[in-house]
Scaffold this motif. Structure first.
Motif, PDB file in Angstrom:
ATOM      1  N   SER A 277     -20.560  -4.228  -0.092  1.00 20.71           N
ATOM      2  CA  SER A 277     -21.038  -2.852  -0.089  1.00 20.71           C
ATOM      3  C   SER A 277     -21.257  -2.406  -1.525  1.00 20.71           C
ATOM      4  N   ASN A 278     -21.988  -1.339  -1.663  1.00 22.43           N
ATOM      5  CA  ASN A 278     -22.289  -0.850  -3.012  1.00 22.43           C
ATOM      6  C   ASN A 278     -21.511   0.438  -3.247  1.00 22.43           C
ATOM      7  N   ASN A 279     -20.216   0.338  -3.089  1.00 19.10           N
ATOM      8  CA  ASN A 279     -19.399   1.546  -3.062  1.00 19.10           C
ATOM      9  C   ASN A 279     -17.995   1.172  -3.486  1.00 19.10           C
ATOM     10  N   ASN A 280     -17.858   0.738  -4.718  1.00 16.43           N
ATOM     11  CA  ASN A 280     -16.590   0.122  -5.086  1.00 16.43           C
ATOM     12  C   ASN A 280     -16.014   0.637  -6.391  1.00 16.43           C
ATOM     13  N   THR A 281     -16.287   1.892  -6.707  1.00 15.95           N
ATOM     14  CA  THR A 281     -15.823   2.368  -8.006  1.00 15.95           C
ATOM     15  C   THR A 281     -14.610   3.289  -7.898  1.00 15.95           C
ATOM     16  N   TYR A 282     -14.032   3.381  -6.704  1.00 16.49           N
ATOM     17  CA  TYR A 282     -12.887   4.276  -6.552  1.00 16.49           C
ATOM     18  C   TYR A 282     -11.584   3.578  -6.939  1.00 16.49           C
ATOM     19  N   PRO A 283     -10.619   4.350  -7.453  1.00 21.51           N
ATOM     20  CA  PRO A 283      -9.301   3.763  -7.690  1.00 21.51           C
ATOM     21  C   PRO A 283      -8.603   3.542  -6.352  1.00 21.51           C
ATOM     22  N   PRO A 284      -7.496   2.801  -6.330  1.00 14.93           N
ATOM     23  CA  PRO A 284      -6.765   2.618  -5.077  1.00 14.93           C
ATOM     24  C   PRO A 284      -6.362   3.967  -4.471  1.00 14.93           C
TER      25      PRO A 284
ATOM     26  N   PHE B  32      -3.547  -4.065 -13.499  1.00 17.06           N
ATOM     27  CA  PHE B  32      -2.946  -2.728 -13.626  1.00 17.06           C
ATOM     28  C   PHE B  32      -3.479  -1.798 -12.535  1.00 17.06           C
ATOM     29  N   GLY B  33      -2.597  -0.946 -12.039  1.00 16.30           N
ATOM     30  CA  GLY B  33      -3.029   0.171 -11.192  1.00 16.30           C
ATOM     31  C   GLY B  33      -3.702  -0.230  -9.885  1.00 16.30           C
ATOM     32  N   GLY B  34      -3.301  -1.351  -9.319  1.00 13.20           N
ATOM     33  CA  GLY B  34      -3.775  -1.694  -7.986  1.00 13.20           C
ATOM     34  C   GLY B  34      -5.017  -2.549  -7.953  1.00 13.20           C
ATOM     35  N   ARG B  35      -5.962  -2.319  -8.872  1.00  9.60           N
ATOM     36  CA  ARG B  35      -7.186  -3.125  -8.818  1.00  9.60           C
ATOM     37  C   ARG B  35      -7.804  -3.371 -10.188  1.00  9.60           C
ATOM     38  N   TYR B  36      -7.169  -2.899 -11.227  1.00 10.38           N
ATOM     39  CA  TYR B  36      -7.785  -2.990 -12.559  1.00 10.38           C
ATOM     40  C   TYR B  36      -7.104  -4.047 -13.409  1.00 10.38           C
ATOM     41  N   ARG B  37      -7.691  -4.294 -14.593  1.00 11.20           N
ATOM     42  CA  ARG B  37      -7.003  -5.028 -15.651  1.00 11.20           C
ATOM     43  C   ARG B  37      -7.057  -4.144 -16.877  1.00 11.20           C
ATOM     44  N   LEU B  38      -6.089  -4.325 -17.775  1.00  6.93           N
ATOM     45  CA  LEU B  38      -5.951  -3.354 -18.863  1.00  6.93           C
ATOM     46  C   LEU B  38      -7.226  -3.185 -19.677  1.00  6.93           C
ATOM     47  N   ILE B  39      -7.985  -4.252 -19.875  1.00 10.96           N
ATOM     48  CA  ILE B  39      -9.175  -4.148 -20.720  1.00 10.96           C
ATOM     49  C   ILE B  39     -10.250  -3.246 -20.094  1.00 10.96           C
ATOM     50  N   ASP B  40     -10.142  -2.976 -18.787  1.00  5.88           N
ATOM     51  CA  ASP B  40     -11.127  -2.104 -18.132  1.00  5.88           C
ATOM     52  C   ASP B  40     -11.224  -0.742 -18.817  1.00  5.88           C
ATOM     53  N   PHE B  41     -10.092  -0.260 -19.330  1.00  6.92           N
ATOM     54  CA  PHE B  41     -10.110   1.078 -19.935  1.00  6.92           C
ATOM     55  C   PHE B  41     -10.925   1.067 -21.216  1.00  6.92           C
ATOM     56  N   ASN B 285       5.150   2.663   7.148  1.00  2.00           N
ATOM     57  CA  ASN B 285       5.791   3.869   6.646  1.00  2.00           C
ATOM     58  C   ASN B 285       5.660   3.856   5.124  1.00  2.00           C
ATOM     59  N   VAL B 286       4.630   4.491   4.635  1.00  3.83           N
ATOM     60  CA  VAL B 286       4.332   4.444   3.206  1.00  3.83           C
ATOM     61  C   VAL B 286       4.487   5.837   2.613  1.00  3.83           C
ATOM     62  N   ARG B 287       5.280   5.933   1.568  1.00  5.35           N
ATOM     63  CA  ARG B 287       5.476   7.233   0.909  1.00  5.35           C
ATOM     64  C   ARG B 287       5.311   7.064  -0.587  1.00  5.35           C
ATOM     65  N   ASN B 288       4.718   8.055  -1.183  1.00  7.38           N
ATOM     66  CA  ASN B 288       4.619   8.140  -2.637  1.00  7.38           C
ATOM     67  C   ASN B 288       4.248   6.798  -3.263  1.00  7.38           C
ATOM     68  N   SER B 289       3.144   6.249  -2.820  1.00  8.47           N
ATOM     69  CA  SER B 289       2.744   4.933  -3.309  1.00  8.47           C
ATOM     70  C   SER B 289       1.243   4.855  -3.493  1.00  8.47           C
ATOM     71  N   LEU B 290       0.863   3.857  -4.264  1.00 14.21           N
ATOM     72  CA  LEU B 290      -0.548   3.587  -4.477  1.00 14.21           C
ATOM     73  C   LEU B 290      -0.857   2.254  -3.809  1.00 14.21           C
ATOM     74  N   VAL B 291      -1.877   2.238  -2.963  1.00 10.15           N
ATOM     75  CA  VAL B 291      -2.199   1.044  -2.180  1.00 10.15           C
ATOM     76  C   VAL B 291      -3.678   0.730  -2.372  1.00 10.15           C
ATOM     77  N   ILE B 306       0.903  -1.141  -4.893  1.00  8.41           N
ATOM     78  CA  ILE B 306       0.582  -2.340  -4.125  1.00  8.41           C
ATOM     79  C   ILE B 306      -0.868  -2.717  -4.411  1.00  8.41           C
ATOM     80  N   PHE B 307      -1.055  -3.875  -5.047  1.00  8.73           N
ATOM     81  CA  PHE B 307      -2.395  -4.328  -5.406  1.00  8.73           C
ATOM     82  C   PHE B 307      -3.134  -4.867  -4.183  1.00  8.73           C
ATOM     83  N   ARG B 308      -4.423  -5.083  -4.378  1.00  2.70           N
ATOM     84  CA  ARG B 308      -5.311  -5.419  -3.272  1.00  2.70           C
ATOM     85  C   ARG B 308      -4.877  -6.681  -2.510  1.00  2.70           C
ATOM     86  N   SER B 309      -5.194  -6.681  -1.225  1.00  2.00           N
ATOM     87  CA  SER B 309      -4.967  -7.829  -0.341  1.00  2.00           C
ATOM     88  C   SER B 309      -3.512  -8.263  -0.257  1.00  2.00           C
ATOM     89  N   THR B 310      -2.611  -7.320  -0.340  1.00  6.20           N
ATOM     90  CA  THR B 310      -1.194  -7.638  -0.172  1.00  6.20           C
ATOM     91  C   THR B 310      -0.788  -7.319   1.260  1.00  6.20           C
TER      92      THR B 310
END
Lengths: 376, 367
Positions: A277-284, B32-41, B285-291, B306-310
């Motif tokens: 999809s072309n919709n992938n810029t959101y954070p988790p 970092f942050g579920g789907r990023y790597r630090l250099i992304d910033f 049961n997920v509370r106060n988390s980033l998924v 929780i990073f992607r595909s976990t």
């Protein structure tokens, strides 16, 4: 340029009027689906996963969001040097211009486009079906049976057959009869609206059909009966798997709810042959201290502070505290205020629902709420 | 912006202790942050500030970094004119050092500066979390007439930071740079703007000191080099060791931080994986988390990233932890205060509990 074995033409021009508010400002194939996808993602992803790298998208009704979404095709790996994805709107020529009059007419007006790739075969697709399919297998079947036209069919329950275009076949799956929505069906093989034509056969048929004043220039109504009458070889290709036409609000709702079913979810979204999809810029997504989600699909960019059950939240949806969302689909970038109750509803894209709203009811009809405000 | 600016992102360093997280990767490519790597910033900040030519000084151990940044497409850096330049760094990057801008790395890539006609160069590290618009900084730099402008952030607990602290005069001109401070101080954010021509001259003057950090040289020559400063007032997540990494990840659970880092019009771009929406199964049961996308949650998750595909199976409880992508947490597992690297499987019934510092489980382990 090398000639192509198969070029795909994706019909995306229809209004999809039965989807009401959902298609008020965008073409049906551009309607959000499954949270982070648009309906066209399935067809485009199937193409690229089947090794088809040249796709023409025939647009007519409200094509702007669709055009922007498809863009260079890079999101589907369709930005290739020899081929790629092309948006094909109606155009004028020296003798004037006109709208596409029907599905076959749309292809007729793009005969020159297809000829640029001198393909052996042309794959015709609808932009409003949800399914994963390897077109390459169908193409192999088409070639092995030496067919002029291969129609992909799916077995439907006999009692539902009168809702579909039905193919009647002989013992070797040669199509002998085609009936659109028969009152008394003699077969349960429904056409999926997916055709592979040998290009010379299709081109000749399109040119002749164009000159036929009585024709509605439609594949089902005109081209297939014409080829049958000419004794061409028409073969049915049996598809097994999940397939759904999302032409109505109910089927649009149901097919998304189907994704909650583990088997469909895994099948639709397996890492093998992904749906792109072309919709992938959101954070988790985040679930807040008071948030809760159960039996739901939730996309990146969501902020859930309320309770979400048996629902789908599209990308970037915010749910404020005290709100309960049940059996509903919230399309991307909508903001649901606090202390709302949303039941069996589809909230349109980019809609703001004020605090304390009650939308929909248990056992009620599925309702579509709000007009889309698209940010893409 | 009329002034043409190019960028240099230094990724050839590992600082502090990151345990097994930096066994085979540079700091810049830590997830970092579920789907990023630090250099992304750093890369996104460049792109979002209109900088279309960016050189990345790669570490010797560059596999994970190159895999991530590729030709720079996610940051719109796959250009005919300009674009992404991956530049060689020296074999040094896995020592524990405070160096960010090793003179040897900068000097070795002098041609990157010579072949462009830009007025200015934004130079930044690649391991901190912030969403910053360089445009006003470049403008302030141009107006000041100083050949260098360093970006600073006021911090309250200076003793926890490693690097340079800056003393400024009334006009923001830097009078002193020291490596130790307490309580409130102006901290150098590993980011500066420099006149391109001056940078070439600087390399010519000080090239022989190639074992030093550019900022060490600058700090010792403040009498002859006029250095300005610019105070950044937004969120700044400094990551120089494992505790920082844990803390800054967890700060994303604060909606204010989340919105400032990711909610602005300046998107943080990253390599796209096209994961399916996250699935919350019956009993989850997920509370106060980033998924992140692609996760399938059947168990309990609290105060975690929780990073992607976990996958978190039924009866499993994950608290105060960071699970990097493709984690497989089986039934009845209990995890508290841990960082699991990518592709870690935790088998049925296993308990993992960290102490004051989080416990790190290395990549692809099955325990």
């Amino acid at each position: 340029m090398k000639s192509k074995k198969c070029v795909a033409m994706l019909l995306a021009g229809g209004q999809g009027s039965r989807l009401g508010l959902l298609t008020k400002s965008i073409a049906k194939p551009a309607v959000s689906f499954g949270g982070k996808y648009r309906i066209i993602d399935f067809g485009l992803s199937n193409c690229v996963n089947s090794g088809i790298d040249t796709v023409g998208i025939l647009v007519q009704y409200k094509p702007l969001v669709l055009s922007k979404y498809v863009s260079t095709g890079a999101a589907w790996d369709l930005d290739v040097a020899e081929g790629g994805v092309y948006i094909l709107p109606p155009y004028a020529s020296q003798t004037g211009g006109e709208w596409y009059q029907g599905t076959a007419d749309a292809i007729y007006h793009n005969v020159d486009f297809i000829d640029m790739y001198s393909p052996e075969n042309v794959l015709i697709l609808s932009g409003d079906h949800i399914y994963k399919m390897d077109y390459n297998k169908m193409l192999t079947h088409h070639e092995e049976t030496n067919s002029d036209l291969t129609v992909s069919v799916i077995e439907v329950p006999m009692e539902e057959a009168s809702r579909f275009g039905i193919m009647t076949c002989d013992g070797e799956d040669n199509i002998v009869k085609f009936t659109e929505k028969p009152a008394e069906p003699d077969s349960n093989l429904a056409s999926m609206g997916i055709y592979i034509f040998s290009w010379p056969v299709l081109k000749k048929a399109l040119l002749e059909d164009h000159d036929d004043a009585d024709s509605e220039h439609d594949f089902g109504k005109n081209i297939i009966p014409k080829l049958l009458a000419e004794d061409k070889k028409l073969t049915a290709y049996r598809f097994k798997g999940y397939w759904k036409d999302v032409g109505t609000v109910d089927s649009y709702y149901e097919s998304q709810m189907d994704l909650m079913n583990d088997e469909v979810y895994v099948g639709a979204f397996s890492t093998h042959e992904r749906v792109f999809s072309n919709n992938n810029t959101y954070p988790p997504l985040t679930i807040g201290p008071e948030g809760h989600a159960e039996e739901s699909l939730i996309c990146n960019g969501c902020q859930v502070n309320g309770v979400v059950k048996n629902s789908i939240l599209g990308s970037g949806v915010v749910v404020e505290a005290g709100t309960v969302i049940e059996d509903s689909i919230i399309l991307p970038d909508s903001h649901i205020g606090s202390d709302c109750k949303i039941t069996r509803a589809i909230i349109n894209e980019g809609v703001t629902v004020e605090d304390d709203e009650v939308i929909g009811e248990e056992d009620g009809e599925i309702i579509v709420y709000g007009e889309a405000h698209l940010s893409i | 912006m009329n002034m043409k600016t190019i960028g240099i992102v230094s990724a050839n360093y590992v600082s502090g202790n990151f345990g097994e997280l930096t066994n085979k990767r540079t700091l810049a490519s830590i997830p970092f942050g579920g789907r990023y790597r630090l250099i992304d910033f750093a890369l996104s900040n460049m792109t979002n500030s209109g900088i279309k030519t960016v050189g990345v000084i790669a570490p010797y151990n560059s596999g994970s970094l190159i895999d991530h940044i590729g030709v720079g497409k996610p940051w719109s850096l796959d250009r005919k004119t300009g674009g992404l330049f991956v530049m060689p760094g020296s074999i040094f990057g896995v020592t524990l050092t405070g160096n960010r801008f090793l003179m040897r790395d900068i000097a070795a890539n002098k041609s990157f500066l010579e072949m462009d006609d830009a007025d200015y160069v934004v130079v930044t590290g690649s391991s901190d979390v912030c969403n910053i618009d360089y445009t006003p900084i470049i403008e302030a730099h141009a107006e000041s007439g100083n050949p260098i402008t360093i970006v600073t952030k006021k911090v309250d607990n200076a003793e926890d930071y490693r690097g340079f602290f800056v003393t400024k005069d009334g006009n923001g001109k830097v009078t002193e740079m020291v490596t130790h401070a307490e309580r409130t101080a102006d901290y150098f954010m590993d980011c500066f703007v420099i006149d391109r021509k001056f940078m070439i001259e600087f390399i010519n003057w000080f090239g022989a000191l190639d074992y030093m950090d550019v900022m060490d040289i600058v700090s010792q020559n403040l009498k002859t080099i006029s250095v300005g400063s610019y105070e950044f007032k937004g969120y700044f997540g400094k990551i120089s060791n494992l505790n920082d990494y844990f803390k800054v990840n967890m700060q994303l659970l604060d909606p204010k931080v989340m919105n400032e880092v990711f909610g602005s019009d300046r998107t943080i771009w990253t390599k796209v994986q096209d994961e399916a929406p996250a699935g919350f199964k019956p009993g989850s049961n997920v509370r106060n988390s980033l998924v992140a996308a692609g996760c399938e949650i059947e168990g309990t998750v609290e105060n975690s990233i929780i990073f992607r595909s976990t996958k978190v199976a039924k009866g499993a409880v994950v608290k105060n932890s960071i699970i990097l992508q493709h984690g497989d947490i089986k039934k009845s597992v209990k995890i508290d205060k841990a960082i699991l690297d990518k592709y870690v499987t935790v088998n049925e019934g296993v308990q993992i509990t960290g102490g004051e510092a989080p416990i790190v489980i290395g990549k692809s382990k099955s325990i």
